[in-house]
Design a protein around this motif. Structure first.
Motif, mmCIF file in Angstrom:
data_model
loop_
_atom_site.group_PDB
_atom_site.id
_atom_site.type_symbol
_atom_site.label_atom_id
_atom_site.label_comp_id
_atom_site.label_asym_id
_atom_site.label_seq_id
_atom_site.Cartn_x
_atom_site.Cartn_y
_atom_site.Cartn_z
ATOM 1 N N ILE A 17 83.847 54.364 91.752
ATOM 2 C CA ILE A 17 83.190 55.674 91.764
ATOM 3 C C ILE A 17 84.125 56.739 91.201
ATOM 4 O O ILE A 17 85.221 56.955 91.700
ATOM 5 C CB ILE A 17 82.759 56.064 93.190
ATOM 6 C CG1 ILE A 17 81.823 54.998 93.771
ATOM 7 C CG2 ILE A 17 82.092 57.443 93.199
ATOM 8 C CD1 ILE A 17 81.489 55.201 95.225
ATOM 9 N N ASP A 18 83.655 57.403 90.170
ATOM 10 C CA ASP A 18 84.357 58.523 89.547
ATOM 11 C C ASP A 18 83.829 59.788 90.222
ATOM 12 O O ASP A 18 82.650 60.102 90.127
ATOM 13 C CB ASP A 18 84.017 58.517 88.052
ATOM 14 C CG ASP A 18 84.735 59.585 87.248
ATOM 15 O OD1 ASP A 18 84.964 60.692 87.776
ATOM 16 O OD2 ASP A 18 85.029 59.315 86.077
ATOM 17 N N VAL A 19 84.705 60.513 90.928
ATOM 18 C CA VAL A 19 84.264 61.702 91.667
ATOM 19 C C VAL A 19 84.522 62.999 90.897
ATOM 20 O O VAL A 19 84.458 64.081 91.458
ATOM 21 C CB VAL A 19 84.885 61.768 93.091
ATOM 22 C CG1 VAL A 19 84.421 60.610 93.931
ATOM 23 C CG2 VAL A 19 86.406 61.830 93.051
ATOM 24 N N ARG A 20 84.757 62.882 89.591
ATOM 25 C CA ARG A 20 84.940 64.069 88.756
ATOM 26 C C ARG A 20 83.581 64.664 88.404
ATOM 27 O O ARG A 20 82.537 64.078 88.666
ATOM 28 C CB ARG A 20 85.699 63.696 87.476
ATOM 29 C CG ARG A 20 87.087 63.127 87.742
ATOM 30 C CD ARG A 20 87.777 62.652 86.479
ATOM 31 N NE ARG A 20 86.956 61.675 85.793
ATOM 32 C CZ ARG A 20 86.969 61.469 84.477
ATOM 33 N NH1 ARG A 20 87.767 62.184 83.698
ATOM 34 N NH2 ARG A 20 86.197 60.562 83.926
ATOM 35 N N HIS A 21 83.591 65.815 87.762
ATOM 36 C CA HIS A 21 82.364 66.445 87.283
ATOM 37 C C HIS A 21 81.714 65.556 86.230
ATOM 38 O O HIS A 21 82.386 64.778 85.555
ATOM 39 C CB HIS A 21 82.654 67.819 86.682
ATOM 40 C CG HIS A 21 83.210 68.798 87.659
ATOM 41 N ND1 HIS A 21 82.462 69.352 88.670
ATOM 42 C CD2 HIS A 21 84.460 69.314 87.784
ATOM 43 C CE1 HIS A 21 83.214 70.168 89.379
ATOM 44 N NE2 HIS A 21 84.437 70.168 88.872
ATOM 45 N N GLN A 22 80.406 65.723 86.061
ATOM 46 C CA GLN A 22 79.668 64.906 85.104
ATOM 47 C C GLN A 22 80.218 65.048 83.687
ATOM 48 O O GLN A 22 80.334 64.062 82.956
ATOM 49 C CB GLN A 22 78.184 65.267 85.128
ATOM 50 C CG GLN A 22 77.362 64.383 84.214
ATOM 51 C CD GLN A 22 75.877 64.687 84.292
ATOM 52 O OE1 GLN A 22 75.412 65.417 85.148
ATOM 53 N NE2 GLN A 22 75.129 64.112 83.369
ATOM 54 N N HIS A 28 85.112 60.625 79.149
ATOM 55 C CA HIS A 28 85.679 59.279 79.255
ATOM 56 C C HIS A 28 85.706 58.874 80.724
ATOM 57 O O HIS A 28 85.791 59.719 81.614
ATOM 58 C CB HIS A 28 87.061 59.172 78.606
ATOM 59 C CG HIS A 28 88.162 59.848 79.368
ATOM 60 N ND1 HIS A 28 88.290 61.214 79.432
ATOM 61 C CD2 HIS A 28 89.170 59.341 80.108
ATOM 62 C CE1 HIS A 28 89.346 61.519 80.168
ATOM 63 N NE2 HIS A 28 89.897 60.405 80.593
ATOM 64 N N HIS A 29 85.606 57.578 80.940
ATOM 65 C CA HIS A 29 85.622 57.049 82.301
ATOM 66 C C HIS A 29 86.003 55.576 82.284
ATOM 67 O O HIS A 29 86.042 54.947 81.234
ATOM 68 C CB HIS A 29 84.255 57.235 82.984
ATOM 69 C CG HIS A 29 83.128 56.573 82.284
ATOM 70 N ND1 HIS A 29 82.425 57.202 81.287
ATOM 71 C CD2 HIS A 29 82.584 55.346 82.418
ATOM 72 C CE1 HIS A 29 81.490 56.390 80.834
ATOM 73 N NE2 HIS A 29 81.563 55.246 81.504
ATOM 74 N N VAL A 30 86.295 55.060 83.453
ATOM 75 C CA VAL A 30 86.629 53.653 83.617
ATOM 76 C C VAL A 30 85.347 52.836 83.430
ATOM 77 O O VAL A 30 84.282 53.219 83.926
ATOM 78 C CB VAL A 30 87.241 53.415 85.021
ATOM 79 C CG1 VAL A 30 87.401 51.942 85.313
ATOM 80 C CG2 VAL A 30 88.569 54.150 85.150
ATOM 81 N N ALA A 31 85.460 51.720 82.742
ATOM 82 C CA ALA A 31 84.308 50.837 82.534
ATOM 83 C C ALA A 31 83.698 50.445 83.876
ATOM 84 O O ALA A 31 84.420 50.211 84.855
ATOM 85 C CB ALA A 31 84.742 49.587 81.777
ATOM 86 N N LYS A 32 82.391 50.395 83.930
ATOM 87 C CA LYS A 32 81.604 50.010 85.101
ATOM 88 C C LYS A 32 81.617 51.040 86.237
ATOM 89 O O LYS A 32 81.086 50.791 87.305
ATOM 90 C CB LYS A 32 82.010 48.641 85.639
ATOM 91 C CG LYS A 32 81.827 47.529 84.625
ATOM 92 C CD LYS A 32 82.153 46.193 85.225
ATOM 93 C CE LYS A 32 82.023 45.116 84.163
ATOM 94 N NZ LYS A 32 82.375 43.811 84.662
ATOM 95 N N SER A 85 94.419 58.802 90.244
ATOM 96 C CA SER A 85 94.037 59.394 88.965
ATOM 97 C C SER A 85 93.479 58.358 87.992
ATOM 98 O O SER A 85 93.815 57.178 88.048
ATOM 99 C CB SER A 85 95.245 60.071 88.313
ATOM 100 O OG SER A 85 96.132 59.100 87.817
ATOM 101 N N ILE A 86 92.651 58.858 87.080
ATOM 102 C CA ILE A 86 92.107 57.983 86.045
ATOM 103 C C ILE A 86 93.235 57.420 85.186
ATOM 104 O O ILE A 86 93.182 56.246 84.793
ATOM 105 C CB ILE A 86 91.038 58.707 85.195
ATOM 106 C CG1 ILE A 86 90.362 57.725 84.230
ATOM 107 C CG2 ILE A 86 91.627 59.908 84.461
ATOM 108 C CD1 ILE A 86 89.167 58.294 83.493
#
Length: 91
Positions: A17-22, A28-32, A85-86
């Motif tokens: 779960i990425d808890v950053r803003h949309q 960019h984000h982590v796969a899946k 952190s990402i």
């Protein structure tokens, strides 16, 4: 200091779960990973309780992921991994 999370081990069982803003997630984000911004976590608790495996949360610098972990623990969800952190996940 947070323990380094090995996503190769976690991604088979964990919900990432990425808890950053949309807008951050879209850049960019982590796969899946799924995007649930920190301010929306409380609204999504019923859904989060139903997800299989541990919840692995991350943010930009680790501050929001720490807050998300605290929030989830206080809501009775104990199987949470604070990945920080990402950047630490992508190294």
């Amino acid at each position: 200091m947070k323990e380094k999370v090995n996503l190769k081990n976690e991604e088979k069982t964990a919900t990432i779960i990425d808890v950053r803003h949309q807008w951050e997630f879209e850049r960019h984000h982590v796969a899946k990973a799924i995007n649930i911004p920190l301010l929306q976590l409380t609204l999504r608790l019923p859904t989060l309780r139903e997800l299989p495996g541990p919840l692995c949360v991350y943010s930009n610098e680790g501050i929001r992921s720490s807050k998300a972990t605290t929030l989830l623990h206080s809501a009775g969800i104990s199987n949470v991994i604070d990945a920080g952190s990402i950047q630490s996940l992508l190294e």
